[in-house]
Design a protein around this motif. Structure first.
Motif, short mmCIF file in Angstrom:
data_model
loop_
_atom_site.label_atom_id
_atom_site.label_comp_id
_atom_site.label_asym_id
_atom_site.label_seq_id
_atom_site.Cartn_x
_atom_site.Cartn_y
_atom_site.Cartn_z
N LEU A 309 42.44 -32.03 117.85
CA LEU A 309 41.43 -31.34 118.66
C LEU A 309 40.52 -30.56 117.71
CD1 LEU A 309 43.68 -30.31 121.68
CD2 LEU A 309 41.93 -32.08 121.63
N ASN A 310 40.22 -29.30 118.00
CA ASN A 310 39.29 -28.61 117.11
C ASN A 310 39.84 -28.57 115.69
OD1 ASN A 310 36.79 -27.38 118.24
ND2 ASN A 310 37.25 -25.91 116.64
N PRO A 311 39.14 -29.14 114.70
CA PRO A 311 39.74 -29.32 113.38
C PRO A 311 40.16 -28.01 112.73
CG PRO A 311 37.74 -30.62 113.60
CD PRO A 311 37.80 -29.71 114.79
N LEU A 312 41.29 -28.07 112.04
CA LEU A 312 41.82 -26.96 111.27
C LEU A 312 42.68 -27.53 110.17
CD1 LEU A 312 41.90 -23.72 111.49
CD2 LEU A 312 44.26 -24.08 112.26
N SER A 313 42.58 -26.95 109.00
CA SER A 313 43.44 -27.32 107.88
C SER A 313 43.85 -26.05 107.17
CB SER A 313 42.71 -28.27 106.92
OG SER A 313 41.60 -27.61 106.33
N GLY A 314 44.66 -26.19 106.15
CA GLY A 314 45.05 -24.99 105.44
C GLY A 314 45.90 -25.26 104.22
N VAL A 315 46.19 -24.18 103.53
CA VAL A 315 47.01 -24.19 102.34
C VAL A 315 48.05 -23.10 102.46
CG1 VAL A 315 47.02 -23.92 99.82
CG2 VAL A 315 45.05 -24.97 100.94
N TRP A 316 49.31 -23.46 102.24
CA TRP A 316 50.35 -22.45 102.03
C TRP A 316 50.61 -22.40 100.54
CZ3 TRP A 316 54.85 -22.65 99.31
CH2 TRP A 316 55.70 -21.54 99.41
N ALA A 317 50.72 -21.18 99.99
CA ALA A 317 51.02 -21.04 98.57
C ALA A 317 52.00 -19.90 98.35
CB ALA A 317 49.74 -20.78 97.76
N ARG A 318 52.76 -20.00 97.27
CA ARG A 318 53.68 -18.94 96.89
C ARG A 318 52.94 -17.61 96.76
NH1 ARG A 318 55.46 -21.39 91.57
NH2 ARG A 318 54.67 -19.35 90.96
N GLU A 319 53.65 -16.55 97.09
CA GLU A 319 53.05 -15.22 97.08
C GLU A 319 52.38 -14.89 95.75
OE1 GLU A 319 52.06 -11.31 98.47
OE2 GLU A 319 52.64 -13.15 99.51
#
Length: 479
Positions: A309-319
């Protein structure tokens, strides 16, 4: 506006004899760029609605979709629960500049970080963008900022997007050819593609020969990646798809990534997992890397996090890589990065998967589908290999010898499937497939995670009809 003006020319209807489809195709040829993927097919297929596992063309013909928008629509077209969440947000807070906060963004980040801490035992943060390639770009900035280095390893057969930065770590030269010199192009390493081993080894006896070849790069400075005196490499990270997507849903042997991770850690090189295609339970696990006992430093995601649906992406990274003192405000920016409609839908996806055992569900349906594909392989000599993990499955089409790639047959089947004229169960169907692989001879199957056994059976029936129509060779034929 006087007759003959530019706007008058645009809205003047085509002759009455032209159908709506002909009208759309004519305007497409005149006004649309051919630089996107729509124009691989000539003419492009037009669909008018969708529901569940099906797309419907202008004639109302159902097309069973076994690729679900490149694994973006994991939970089925027009998923009522997710659509309703989006509709509520449209009437509440449909727009907000990303320099301001809204609750759904923060709650989504919290849900993802808690999930990652549960799986990896590491604290981290989430950074949002819109498309997968944009999230890859953000990850490249994170890597450069943390290491001060711009060179990376990536895999042959890997696909990370078509922006300039993502193209530099995507193995296909075709995506770079028109756009000049890429000084930071990745060093590409052979992927453990056991059916077509780049070293001509056998899975059962190779003892992970390929990863041992990678480790040899660090034995001497003259292999160009390691300075033993300084104990330092000029390579910052290794970008991986734990299961290759566009490369043909290639599944690595157990033990490979554990060994690769050990080598990278020993040499101070970050591990970045691209989960854009395989994340959100496509393989059964929430992330595909969970199958291989590794702990990435950075994870990139997108596509199915909003069910397309409404596009979303992301990045998880170590603190330690993404904490505000290391990666401060303004390090990246995208106008629509944490848009309210996308974050709301993604948060509902997270709630939904926490309430249903999708791992068990996907593994059950995936095992059934793979068993049916193995039966298919027994009946057709043109099927050289089938494999799968969860509901990420592959069919590799080959010549009569069962090994040499058969790109023409693959393409013919793909095109015939879109015609919508396959007889089955007293009506006409179409079949939506996606073609990938190093030789463009692999059907990469990414059906809805809600697919039923009856729909899987229908898919096999439609495939066999297309095999017969396009001249695939049956087992035992000519022998």
């Amino acid at each position: 506006m006087p007759p003959g003006s530019a706007i008058d020319q645009v809205v003047t209807p085509l002759p009455a004899k032209s159908s709506k489809t002909e009208d759309i195709l004519a305007k497409d040829k005149r006004y649309c760029s051919f630089g996107d993927t729509v124009h691989y097919a000539d003419p492009p297929k037009i669909f008018t609605r969708c529901e569940g596992s099906y797309l419907y063309d202008e004639n109302g013909t159902p097309h069973l979709d076994l690729q679900m928008w490149y694994s973006a629509v994991n939970f089925g077209y027009k998923n009522r629960r997710l659509n309703d969440a989006l509709k509520r947000q449209i009437d509440t807070l449909p727009q907000l500049a990303c320099q301001y906060l809204h609750a759904e963004k923060v709650e989504l980040a919290e849900a993802l970080c808690k999930l990652m801490e549960d799986r990896l035992g590491m604290k981290g943060r989430v950074h949002f963008n819109v498309g997968g390639a944009q999230a890859v770009e953000d990850s490249l900035k994170l890597v450069r900022n943390a290491t001060g280095k711009s060179l990376n390893f990536a895999f042959m057969g890997g696909y990370h997007g078509r922006t300039l930065g993502a193209s530099a770590i995507t193995s296909s030269y075709r995506y770079r050819r028109r756009f000049g010199h890429f000084s930071d192009r990745a060093q590409f390493i052979p992927f453990p593609y056991c059916f077509r081993c780049p070293y001509d080894m056998k899975r059962e006896s190779c003892e992970l020969y390929c990863v041992k070849q990678f480790e040899k790069l660090f034995e001497t400075e003259y292999h160009s990646v390691w300075d033993s005196k300084a104990s330092q490499s000029e390579f910052a990270a290794f970008y991986i798809e734990p299961i290759q997507g566009t490369g043909g849903y290639v599944i690595p042997p157990q033990g490979y990534f554990e060994e690769l991770s050990r080598i990278l850690k020993a040499h101070g090189i970050l591990l970045v997992a691209d989960e854009i295609q395989m994340g959100i339970h496509r393989t059964g696990k929430f992330w595909s890397f969970e199958h291989f006992g590794i702990k990435p430093d950075i994870v990139v995601f997108g596509k199915a996090i909003t069910n397309g649906l409404n596009p979303l992406s992301g990045v998880w990274a170590r603190e330690d890589l993404i904490a505000p003192d290391k990666f401060p405000p303004g390090s990246t920016h995208s106008t629509f990065s944490s848009n309210t409609l996308g974050t709301t839908t993604a948060l509902e996806v997270m709630r939904m998967v926490s309430e249903t055992d999708y791992e068990a569900k996907v593994n059950t349906q995936g095992a059934y589908f793979l068993a049916r594909l193995k039966e298919l392989k027994q009946r057709w000599r043109s099927v050289g290999d089938v494999d799968g993990i969860g509901l990420a499955l592959r069919i590799e089409m080959c010549q009569d010898d069962g090994f040499a790639p058969n790109q023409k047959l693959t393409n013919d089947i793909f095109e015939e499937g879109l015609k919508g004229d396959i007889p089955a169960r007293g009506k006409k169907y179409g079949l939506v497939l996606d073609v990938g692989g190093y030789y463009k001879n692999v059907f990469t199957l990414a059906p809805s995670l809600e697919i039923t056994e009856d729909e899987i059976d229908l898919g096999i029936e439609l495939l066999e009809s297309l095999f017969q129509r396009c001249g695939a060779v049956r087992s035992g034929a000519g022998t």
